[in-house]
Scaffold this motif. Structure first.
Motif, PDB file in Angstrom:
ATOM      1  N   MET A  53      -2.318 -32.288 -20.008  1.00  0.00           N
ATOM      2  CA  MET A  53      -2.559 -31.775 -18.755  1.00  0.00           C
ATOM      3  C   MET A  53      -3.010 -30.165 -18.934  1.00  0.00           C
ATOM      4  SD  MET A  53       1.455 -30.793 -17.437  1.00  0.00           S
ATOM      5  CE  MET A  53       1.832 -32.673 -17.634  1.00  0.00           C
ATOM      6  N   SER A  54      -3.639 -29.634 -17.612  1.00  0.00           N
ATOM      7  CA  SER A  54      -4.016 -28.317 -17.860  1.00  0.00           C
ATOM      8  C   SER A  54      -3.060 -27.519 -17.835  1.00  0.00           C
ATOM      9  CB  SER A  54      -4.976 -28.141 -16.531  1.00  0.00           C
ATOM     10  OG  SER A  54      -4.412 -28.070 -15.402  1.00  0.00           O
ATOM     11  N   ALA A  55      -2.998 -26.322 -18.110  1.00  0.00           N
ATOM     12  CA  ALA A  55      -1.994 -24.991 -18.018  1.00  0.00           C
ATOM     13  C   ALA A  55      -1.648 -24.769 -16.620  1.00  0.00           C
ATOM     14  CB  ALA A  55      -2.476 -23.730 -18.618  1.00  0.00           C
ATOM     15  N   VAL A  56      -2.484 -24.793 -15.736  1.00  0.00           N
ATOM     16  CA  VAL A  56      -2.179 -24.714 -14.381  1.00  0.00           C
ATOM     17  C   VAL A  56      -1.584 -25.994 -13.766  1.00  0.00           C
ATOM     18  CG1 VAL A  56      -3.284 -24.442 -12.104  1.00  0.00           C
ATOM     19  CG2 VAL A  56      -4.009 -23.135 -13.834  1.00  0.00           C
ATOM     20  N   ASP A  57      -1.914 -27.130 -14.071  1.00  0.00           N
ATOM     21  CA  ASP A  57      -0.859 -28.014 -13.593  1.00  0.00           C
ATOM     22  C   ASP A  57       0.312 -27.900 -14.231  1.00  0.00           C
ATOM     23  OD1 ASP A  57      -3.114 -29.173 -11.949  1.00  0.00           O
ATOM     24  OD2 ASP A  57      -3.704 -30.757 -13.174  1.00  0.00           O
ATOM     25  N   HIS A  58       0.573 -27.700 -15.429  1.00  0.00           N
ATOM     26  CA  HIS A  58       1.726 -27.742 -15.945  1.00  0.00           C
ATOM     27  C   HIS A  58       2.856 -26.527 -15.212  1.00  0.00           C
ATOM     28  CE1 HIS A  58       4.557 -25.596 -18.597  1.00  0.00           C
ATOM     29  NE2 HIS A  58       4.832 -26.609 -19.070  1.00  0.00           N
ATOM     30  N   ASP A  59       2.204 -25.582 -15.021  1.00  0.00           N
ATOM     31  CA  ASP A  59       3.008 -24.363 -14.464  1.00  0.00           C
ATOM     32  C   ASP A  59       3.328 -24.806 -13.017  1.00  0.00           C
ATOM     33  OD1 ASP A  59       2.546 -23.166 -16.866  1.00  0.00           O
ATOM     34  OD2 ASP A  59       1.334 -21.691 -16.112  1.00  0.00           O
ATOM     35  N   VAL A  60       2.483 -25.382 -12.230  1.00  0.00           N
ATOM     36  CA  VAL A  60       2.940 -25.911 -10.877  1.00  0.00           C
ATOM     37  C   VAL A  60       4.064 -26.912 -11.033  1.00  0.00           C
ATOM     38  CG1 VAL A  60       2.150 -26.941  -8.661  1.00  0.00           C
ATOM     39  CG2 VAL A  60       0.522 -25.079  -9.794  1.00  0.00           C
ATOM     40  N   SER A  61       3.873 -27.557 -11.701  1.00  0.00           N
ATOM     41  CA  SER A  61       4.789 -28.831 -12.010  1.00  0.00           C
ATOM     42  C   SER A  61       6.065 -28.283 -12.185  1.00  0.00           C
ATOM     43  CB  SER A  61       4.468 -29.777 -12.983  1.00  0.00           C
ATOM     44  OG  SER A  61       3.176 -30.470 -12.460  1.00  0.00           O
ATOM     45  N   MET A  62       6.046 -27.263 -13.281  1.00  0.00           N
ATOM     46  CA  MET A  62       7.399 -26.756 -13.728  1.00  0.00           C
ATOM     47  C   MET A  62       7.903 -25.863 -12.676  1.00  0.00           C
ATOM     48  SD  MET A  62       8.025 -27.880 -16.666  1.00  0.00           S
ATOM     49  CE  MET A  62       9.538 -26.627 -17.137  1.00  0.00           C
ATOM     50  N   ALA A  63       7.316 -25.235 -11.860  1.00  0.00           N
ATOM     51  CA  ALA A  63       7.978 -24.406 -10.693  1.00  0.00           C
ATOM     52  C   ALA A  63       8.583 -25.662  -9.863  1.00  0.00           C
ATOM     53  CB  ALA A  63       6.691 -23.896  -9.767  1.00  0.00           C
ATOM     54  N   ARG A  64       7.901 -26.525  -9.396  1.00  0.00           N
ATOM     55  CA  ARG A  64       8.534 -27.545  -8.715  1.00  0.00           C
ATOM     56  C   ARG A  64       9.944 -28.434  -9.299  1.00  0.00           C
ATOM     57  NH1 ARG A  64       2.722 -30.771  -7.257  1.00  0.00           N
ATOM     58  NH2 ARG A  64       1.873 -29.467  -5.804  1.00  0.00           N
ATOM     59  N   ILE A  65       9.807 -28.804 -10.597  1.00  0.00           N
ATOM     60  CA  ILE A  65      10.825 -29.837 -11.127  1.00  0.00           C
ATOM     61  C   ILE A  65      11.721 -29.023 -11.970  1.00  0.00           C
ATOM     62  CG2 ILE A  65       9.417 -31.822 -11.076  1.00  0.00           C
ATOM     63  CD1 ILE A  65      10.077 -30.293 -14.297  1.00  0.00           C
ATOM     64  N   SER A  66      11.586 -27.676 -12.137  1.00  0.00           N
ATOM     65  CA  SER A  66      12.555 -26.927 -12.940  1.00  0.00           C
ATOM     66  C   SER A  66      12.970 -25.406 -12.599  1.00  0.00           C
ATOM     67  CB  SER A  66      12.089 -26.716 -14.402  1.00  0.00           C
ATOM     68  OG  SER A  66      12.876 -26.121 -15.349  1.00  0.00           O
ATOM     69  N   HIS A  67      11.944 -24.725 -12.187  1.00  0.00           N
ATOM     70  CA  HIS A  67      12.122 -23.440 -11.792  1.00  0.00           C
ATOM     71  C   HIS A  67      12.927 -23.378 -10.323  1.00  0.00           C
ATOM     72  CE1 HIS A  67       8.684 -22.588 -14.964  1.00  0.00           C
ATOM     73  NE2 HIS A  67       9.950 -22.917 -15.502  1.00  0.00           N
TER      74      HIS A  67
END
Length: 333
Positions: free
Chosen positions: A179-193
């Motif tokens: 995945m792209s870095a941006v998609d990763h960070d958005v996903s991490m915001a949703r499911i972890s942060h």
């Protein structure tokens, strides 16, 4: 096959990866600033048949010399210093990391060290413990290992590096999510942060309650409170780091969540709120019921950038790399 793999940082994650590589017989060298960690790692290496694993160094230059893959396994605030020390040695091999925020690191490297052979990575696992003593060769079993494809979009030669790293990870028994870095960070915001923020907010609310006695509330608590607040036990500094470094993605997702909560509150304030409030809950109930998705049938295909993007965007993962081909699993609809 990499001739020598350097693990820079041997805490919980770096130590777990190092132990897995040692057990699998890979030529691996470790580094950690903590002398007690180095001593513990050397003691473990001495009990194995992997003689290369006994190379646990006290400096970064000593660890990366001769390596063709270096894994940066330190906290996000330490990455810049580690990169400086690595590049001071003239290192020209492949670099990856395991930090939980990708876009800021990707952007920093692109500006500061253009032309670097860099593949951002993140083994995604939730944990509350820390340190080498808590590390485990099986810690990442069954968990996704994100490999960012940003470099592949900018250089065709980077695809070979990406596939080489993906092959190493899948050969270790892990699954790779492109995945792209941006998609990763958005996903991490949703499911972890956001879950970490919510867990702490719920815990803070329960323990500084202005009305009912705190002891009474906690004595009544059960599974719901325990499950929602579990990650509130994570080290405060670590949680603060990944929230602060992922501000761009987290701020937008947090705003969306606050809107959802405000919507529920407005519904509850209306007369006869139950039917409307039930409709508010229903989409979440339906989504949670079908999570996690069932795995589909493994499919083999050419390893093109387009295929990697497709696999990542639908939540799929790679289980094997065969030269220029990959075997991937996509979730069933």
């Amino acid at each position: 096959m990499f001739n020598k793999i350097a693990i820079v940082g041997m805490g919980l994650m770096g130590g777990s990866i190092w132990k897995r590589l040692v057990a699998a017989g890979y030529p691996v060298c470790g580094f950690d600033r903590n002398p007690q960690t180095r001593a513990a790692a050397r003691a473990i290496a001495a009990t194995t048949s992997n003689r290369a694993a006994e190379q646990v160094m006290s400096t970064i230059p000593a660890a990366v010399v001769g390596a063709d893959l270096a894994v940066i396994a330190v906290a996000t605030p330490e990455v810049e210093d580690v990169l400086r020390d690595i590049f001071a040695t003239g290192y020209r091999g492949l670099l990856t990391d395991i930090t939980s925020i990708k876009a800021p690191v990707e952007n920093y490297i692109r500006v500061k060290y253009p032309g670097t052979r860099w593949i951002g990575g993140h083994p995604v696992v939730s944990f509350e413990n820390a340190g080498f003593t808590a590390s485990d060769a099986n810690l990442l079993d069954g968990r996704p290992w994100v490999l960012c494809i940003d470099a592949v979009t900018k250089s065709s030669s980077a695809l070979a590096d990406w596939l080489a790293l993906a092959k190493l990870i899948t050969d270790l028994g892990y699954r790779v999510m492109p995945m792209s870095a941006v998609d990763h960070d958005v996903s991490m915001a949703r499911i972890s942060h956001i879950p970490h923020l919510v867990a702490s907010a719920v815990t803070r609310t329960a323990t500084v309650a202005p009305v009912a006695p705190v002891a009474l509330s906690l004595a009544m608590s059960g599974d719901a409170f325990a499950e929602v607040t579990r990650v509130a036990g994570t080290t405060a500094e670590r949680t603060a780091e990944f929230c602060a470094f992922n501000l761009t993605a987290l701020d937008a997702e947090l705003e969306h969540m606050i809107e959802q909560l405000n919507q529920a509150r407005h519904i509850m304030r209306r007369p006869g709120a139950v039917p409307a409030l039930s409709r508010w809950f229903e989409p979440a109930q339906a989504a949670r019921t079908v999570w996690p998705a069932h795995s589909g049938t493994p499919q083999r295909s050419p390893a093109s950038l387009e295929q990697l993007l497709k696999i990542g965007r639908v939540g799929g993962w790679i289980t094997e790399v065969h030269g220029g081909e990959i075997t991937a699993v996509l979730p069933e609809p």
